[in-house]
Enzyme design. Sequence first.
Site, PDB file in Angstrom:
ATOM      1  N   TYR A  82     -14.501   4.711   7.605  1.00 47.79           N
ATOM      2  CA  TYR A  82     -15.089   3.120   7.416  1.00 47.79           C
ATOM      3  C   TYR A  82     -17.166   3.118   8.100  1.00 47.79           C
ATOM      4  O   TYR A  82     -17.351   1.784   8.238  1.00 47.79           O
ATOM      5  CB  TYR A  82     -14.168   2.084   7.880  1.00 47.79           C
ATOM      6  CG  TYR A  82     -12.923   2.173   6.966  1.00 47.79           C
ATOM      7  CD1 TYR A  82     -12.811   1.281   5.686  1.00 47.79           C
ATOM      8  CD2 TYR A  82     -12.292   2.759   7.472  1.00 47.79           C
ATOM      9  CE1 TYR A  82     -12.105   1.149   5.249  1.00 47.79           C
ATOM     10  CE2 TYR A  82     -10.742   3.162   6.670  1.00 47.79           C
ATOM     11  CZ  TYR A  82     -10.597   2.290   5.587  1.00 47.79           C
ATOM     12  OH  TYR A  82      -9.739   2.092   5.099  1.00 47.79           O
ATOM     13  N   HIS A 105      -7.703   0.747  -4.283  1.00 48.43           N
ATOM     14  CA  HIS A 105      -8.876   1.375  -2.876  1.00 48.43           C
ATOM     15  C   HIS A 105      -9.010   2.676  -4.563  1.00 48.43           C
ATOM     16  O   HIS A 105      -8.205   2.948  -4.923  1.00 48.43           O
ATOM     17  CB  HIS A 105      -8.019   1.376  -1.931  1.00 48.43           C
ATOM     18  CG  HIS A 105      -7.242   0.728  -0.980  1.00 48.43           C
ATOM     19  ND1 HIS A 105      -6.226   0.764  -0.437  1.00 48.43           N
ATOM     20  CD2 HIS A 105      -7.919  -0.636  -1.061  1.00 48.43           C
ATOM     21  CE1 HIS A 105      -6.540  -0.699   0.704  1.00 48.43           C
ATOM     22  NE2 HIS A 105      -6.915  -1.311   0.363  1.00 48.43           N
ATOM     23  N   CYS A 135      -3.862   2.568  -4.615  1.00 44.87           N
ATOM     24  CA  CYS A 135      -4.596   3.931  -3.764  1.00 44.87           C
ATOM     25  C   CYS A 135      -4.641   4.357  -4.667  1.00 44.87           C
ATOM     26  O   CYS A 135      -3.596   5.432  -3.858  1.00 44.87           O
ATOM     27  CB  CYS A 135      -3.616   3.782  -2.339  1.00 44.87           C
ATOM     28  SG  CYS A 135      -5.602   4.713  -1.095  1.00 44.87           S
ATOM     29  N   HIS A 137       0.567  -1.549  -0.001  1.00 47.95           N
ATOM     30  CA  HIS A 137      -0.044   0.005  -0.085  1.00 47.95           C
ATOM     31  C   HIS A 137       0.786   1.151   0.017  1.00 47.95           C
ATOM     32  O   HIS A 137       1.751   1.331   0.827  1.00 47.95           O
ATOM     33  CB  HIS A 137      -0.880  -0.038   1.218  1.00 47.95           C
ATOM     34  CG  HIS A 137      -1.777   0.705   1.445  1.00 47.95           C
ATOM     35  ND1 HIS A 137      -1.598   1.982   1.985  1.00 47.95           N
ATOM     36  CD2 HIS A 137      -3.379   1.041   1.344  1.00 47.95           C
ATOM     37  CE1 HIS A 137      -3.001   3.273   1.490  1.00 47.95           C
ATOM     38  NE2 HIS A 137      -3.865   2.212   1.410  1.00 47.95           N
ATOM     39  N   ASP A 188     -13.669   3.217  -1.124  1.00 49.63           N
ATOM     40  CA  ASP A 188     -12.486   3.583  -0.032  1.00 49.63           C
ATOM     41  C   ASP A 188     -12.603   4.675   0.775  1.00 49.63           C
ATOM     42  O   ASP A 188     -14.021   5.759  -0.194  1.00 49.63           O
ATOM     43  CB  ASP A 188     -11.155   3.398  -0.251  1.00 49.63           C
ATOM     44  CG  ASP A 188      -9.696   2.966   0.825  1.00 49.63           C
ATOM     45  OD1 ASP A 188     -10.289   3.409   1.939  1.00 49.63           O
ATOM     46  OD2 ASP A 188      -8.824   3.880   0.732  1.00 49.63           O
ATOM     47  N   HIS A 189     -12.651   4.371   2.215  1.00 48.77           N
ATOM     48  CA  HIS A 189     -13.371   5.720   2.860  1.00 48.77           C
ATOM     49  C   HIS A 189     -14.258   6.539   2.318  1.00 48.77           C
ATOM     50  O   HIS A 189     -14.572   6.834   1.280  1.00 48.77           O
ATOM     51  CB  HIS A 189     -12.271   6.831   2.518  1.00 48.77           C
ATOM     52  CG  HIS A 189     -10.583   6.098   3.575  1.00 48.77           C
ATOM     53  ND1 HIS A 189      -9.768   6.762   3.330  1.00 48.77           N
ATOM     54  CD2 HIS A 189     -10.142   5.264   3.667  1.00 48.77           C
ATOM     55  CE1 HIS A 189      -8.835   6.745   3.649  1.00 48.77           C
ATOM     56  NE2 HIS A 189      -9.242   5.370   4.425  1.00 48.77           N
TER      57      HIS A 189
HETATM   58  C1  DNO Z   1      -6.487   3.099   5.428  1.00 50.51           C
HETATM   59  C2  DNO Z   1      -6.767   2.641   4.841  1.00 50.51           C
HETATM   60  C3  DNO Z   1      -4.233   1.956   5.527  1.00 50.51           C
HETATM   61  C4  DNO Z   1      -4.596   0.483   4.651  1.00 50.51           C
HETATM   62  C5  DNO Z   1      -2.903   0.311   5.623  1.00 50.51           C
HETATM   63  C6  DNO Z   1      -2.227  -0.983   4.474  1.00 50.51           C
HETATM   64  O1  DNO Z   1      -7.869   3.745   5.656  1.00 50.51           O
HETATM   65  O2  DNO Z   1      -6.079   2.589   3.587  1.00 50.51           O
HETATM   66  O3  DNO Z   1      -5.142   1.257   6.729  1.00 50.51           O
HETATM   67  O4  DNO Z   1      -4.718  -0.819   5.154  1.00 50.51           O
HETATM   68  O5  DNO Z   1      -2.093   1.184   5.327  1.00 50.51           O
HETATM   69  O6  DNO Z   1      -1.062  -1.935   5.785  1.00 50.51           O
END
Ligand code: DNO
Length: 394
Positions: free
Chosen positions: A371, A300, A273, A235, A353-354
């Site tokens: 989340y 992501h 991401c 990531h 994501d988020h």
């Molecule tokens: C946040 C996430 C990070 C991710 C880690 C992967 O929302 O994208 O916490 O899980 O960095 O190791």
Amino acid sequence: MKMTQTWRWYGPKDPVSLSDIRQAGATGIVNALHHIPNGAVWSEVEIRKRKHEIEASGLSWDVVESLPVHENIKTRTGDFEQLIENYKVSMKNLANCGVFVICYNFMPILDWTRTRLDKVLEDGSLALEFNALELRLFDLYILKREGAKKDYSAKEISQAKIQFENSSSKDIQRISDNILKGLPGSEEGYSLEEFSAMLNTYKGIDPDKLRLNLVQFLSDIIPVAESLDIRMCIHPDDPPFSLLGLPRVVSKLEDYKYIFDNVPPLSNGMTFCTGSLGVRPDNDLPAIFNEFADRVHFLHLRSTKRDTDGNFYEADHLEGDVDMYEIITCVIKEQRRRANQNREDASIPMRPDHGHQMLDDLFKEKINPGYSAIGRLRGLAELRGLEWGINRLI
Ligand code: DNO
């Protein structure tokens, strides 16, 4: 060929249930065994237990996020050799249980970092925000990090001083907690004293040294991943630049080049991401994707909106600085390429994501910031629709 729609679930204590996730339309779960201390082996018994729980709800455990990398591995100190052995055993146990995609990061001490979790947007929903001035204020006047002043200009220092003097104790508490206590999914949280002590463990570790430590770790684990058909996906740093004097080495195209040139097998892959990488104006997202497309094992998808002072907040999934149309077009092309090659991983797992905290989630007693259910449901619906449309078009 469509992306595999997944959803991050924090386990039995997550206020969003597996049946909520099914109704959101996801088929896969992104999960970690957060109750196992960082560095300890994930046993087959524990993995199977979680897997059964997920499958009983009609979902499948598609991705591990994260199998955390212990600090001693990042600094190559103490019992790091044993910790790497443990990591390999966890990989083997996951593969034996049929879980083959593993996300992890190599950010020193802190995982993802924000200064505010409840920025009120125009429509009344709440978003996560990173404020560079508040980070600086924390560094200089709360943490009082040795040598911090060298990292900032005189103007930046005086701005931070004024802001600090005008901050309420509640603001100071909020900023410190958000930075130190660990956001959802971060495996560690620290007091100010603990954090200062941790910082000392990075004395003498500059970006080049950290890069080398990462490549050494990968040289150990990637052959194991290859033999098990595991796809490891690193990531990026979030945000993608150095914080509090700590090096960060997974932020831009050249960083990935170094990692993949040094450890070439495809099982050495990336979590693409968009929200993290999109914070840097000099990151050309489609170019990064296309350069390493065949090793993107996990997506992501979210967007951020930045300004010219180093601040950003999390925008709606199809707004902000990320050109989601462009990214999903690249993803669709890559998936087709893989399908033509009969690759088993032609459908790439993605997760919305988020999301913003909105509607009923604004009144819930407990949500995991970023989340909550409804904002991600909205994100997933938008992303799914966008993919559907592009698939019809091209
Ligand atoms: C946040 C996430 C990070 C991710 C880690 C992967 O929302 O994208 O916490 O899980 O960095 O190791």
